[in-house]
Design an enzyme around this catalytic site. Structure first.
Site, short mmCIF file in Angstrom:
data_model
loop_
_atom_site.label_atom_id
_atom_site.label_comp_id
_atom_site.label_asym_id
_atom_site.label_seq_id
_atom_site.Cartn_x
_atom_site.Cartn_y
_atom_site.Cartn_z
N HIS A 1 0.84 -1.19 0.00
CA HIS A 1 0.00 0.00 0.00
C HIS A 1 0.88 1.24 0.00
O HIS A 1 2.09 1.16 0.22
CB HIS A 1 -0.98 0.03 1.19
CG HIS A 1 -0.38 0.40 2.50
ND1 HIS A 1 -1.13 0.81 3.58
CD2 HIS A 1 0.91 0.40 2.94
CE1 HIS A 1 -0.35 1.05 4.60
NE2 HIS A 1 0.90 0.81 4.25
N CYS B 1 5.79 6.84 4.09
CA CYS B 1 4.68 5.93 3.75
C CYS B 1 3.99 6.34 2.45
O CYS B 1 3.11 5.62 1.96
CB CYS B 1 3.67 5.88 4.88
SG CYS B 1 4.31 5.10 6.37
N HIS C 1 4.96 0.41 -0.54
CA HIS C 1 5.75 -0.50 0.29
C HIS C 1 4.84 -1.62 0.78
O HIS C 1 3.61 -1.56 0.63
CB HIS C 1 6.38 0.24 1.48
CG HIS C 1 5.35 0.84 2.40
ND1 HIS C 1 4.72 2.04 2.11
CD2 HIS C 1 4.84 0.42 3.58
CE1 HIS C 1 3.87 2.32 3.09
NE2 HIS C 1 3.92 1.34 3.98
N HIS D 1 3.66 -4.82 3.68
CA HIS D 1 3.58 -5.25 5.07
C HIS D 1 3.15 -6.71 5.11
O HIS D 1 2.44 -7.17 4.21
CB HIS D 1 2.52 -4.46 5.86
CG HIS D 1 2.86 -3.03 6.07
ND1 HIS D 1 3.82 -2.61 6.96
CD2 HIS D 1 2.35 -1.90 5.50
CE1 HIS D 1 3.88 -1.30 6.94
NE2 HIS D 1 3.01 -0.84 6.06
N ASP E 1 -4.51 -10.73 -0.14
CA ASP E 1 -3.17 -11.32 -0.10
C ASP E 1 -2.43 -11.10 -1.43
O ASP E 1 -2.95 -11.39 -2.50
CB ASP E 1 -3.28 -12.81 0.20
CG ASP E 1 -1.94 -13.42 0.57
OD1 ASP E 1 -1.05 -12.67 1.02
OD2 ASP E 1 -1.79 -14.64 0.39
N HIS E 2 -1.21 -10.58 -1.31
CA HIS E 2 -0.35 -10.29 -2.48
C HIS E 2 -1.01 -9.32 -3.45
O HIS E 2 -0.88 -9.46 -4.67
CB HIS E 2 0.07 -11.58 -3.18
CG HIS E 2 1.12 -12.35 -2.43
ND1 HIS E 2 0.84 -13.05 -1.28
CD2 HIS E 2 2.45 -12.48 -2.63
CE1 HIS E 2 1.94 -13.61 -0.82
NE2 HIS E 2 2.94 -13.28 -1.61
N GLU F 1 -0.14 -4.15 11.57
CA GLU F 1 0.58 -3.73 10.37
C GLU F 1 2.07 -4.04 10.51
O GLU F 1 2.74 -4.41 9.55
CB GLU F 1 0.36 -2.24 10.13
CG GLU F 1 0.81 -1.76 8.77
CD GLU F 1 0.34 -0.35 8.52
OE1 GLU F 1 -0.38 -0.14 7.53
OE2 GLU F 1 0.67 0.55 9.33
#
Ligand code: NI
Length: 186
Positions: free
Chosen positions: A66, A85, A89, A91, A129-130, A174
């Site tokens: 995100h 941020c 990037h 998490h 996811d991904h 996070e």
């Protein structure tokens, strides 16, 4: 002294074994014991468990990317507001759900954790996811995907899928240090 009277005043003799009980073996003996003991035990167990709320916690994880930026603002304004941020990037997110209720005396469960895991997977994990949370998930469109906004949306997707009144909290980690939570008690 009357010997017979002295004997009658002593401790009672052990009762003679019941020939019918001796004849019962294996499963029959177990069944006979259950008939005389288990129903009352279950009733007591039901009374005890009914007084206690038990919380059950399930975690699932996913990896997602995100960036925090407001498309209405300039690059400089976004960088000042969201600092590093603002760049894309990733998490490893951890989704943690707590349900709370009485233990069902028949199953020993508040909720089947496999069921809870399936709901978390189907309503949240499978879609995020991904993925890039800014662009790839239709139901995340709109708000900036901060962890605070993510947890509110995850709550809204999970709550209708779970038995009424059982969802206590939804938390999203996070990082090891940062998490946000919706507390269902208000
Ligand atoms: Ni981030």
């Amino acid at each position: 002294m009357d010997h017979r009277l002295q004997h009658e005043a002593g401790p009672p003799l052990p009762r003679a074994p019941n020939p019918a009980a001796i004849a019962l073996k294996g499963r029959e003996r177990l069944r006979a014991w259950q008939l005389t003991h288990v129903s009352s035990f279950s009733e007591n167990s039901r009374k005890r468990t009914g007084l206690i709320t038990v919380m059950v916690r399930r975690r699932e994880s996913d990896n997602a990317a995100h960036q925090l930026c407001d498309p209405e603002l300039s690059d400089d304004e976004n960088r000042r507001l969201f600092r590093k941020c603002v760049d894309l990037h990733g998490h490893k997110y951890v989704l943690e759900v707590v349900v709370a209720g009485e233990v069902d005396p028949a199953t020993g469960y508040v909720m089947d954790l496999k069921f809870l895991s399936d709901v978390m997977g189907r309503r949240v994990i499978r879609d995020v996811d991904h993925r890039n949370l800014n662009t790839d998930v239709s139901w995340l469109e709109g708000p900036i995907p901060t962890v605070k906004n993510l947890v509110r949306t995850f709550w809204e997707r999970l709550q209708p899928e779970l038995p009424a009144g059982l969802l206590r909290s939804v938390r999203v980690w996070e990082t090891d240090k940062n998490w946000a939570e919706v507390d269902g008690r208000g």
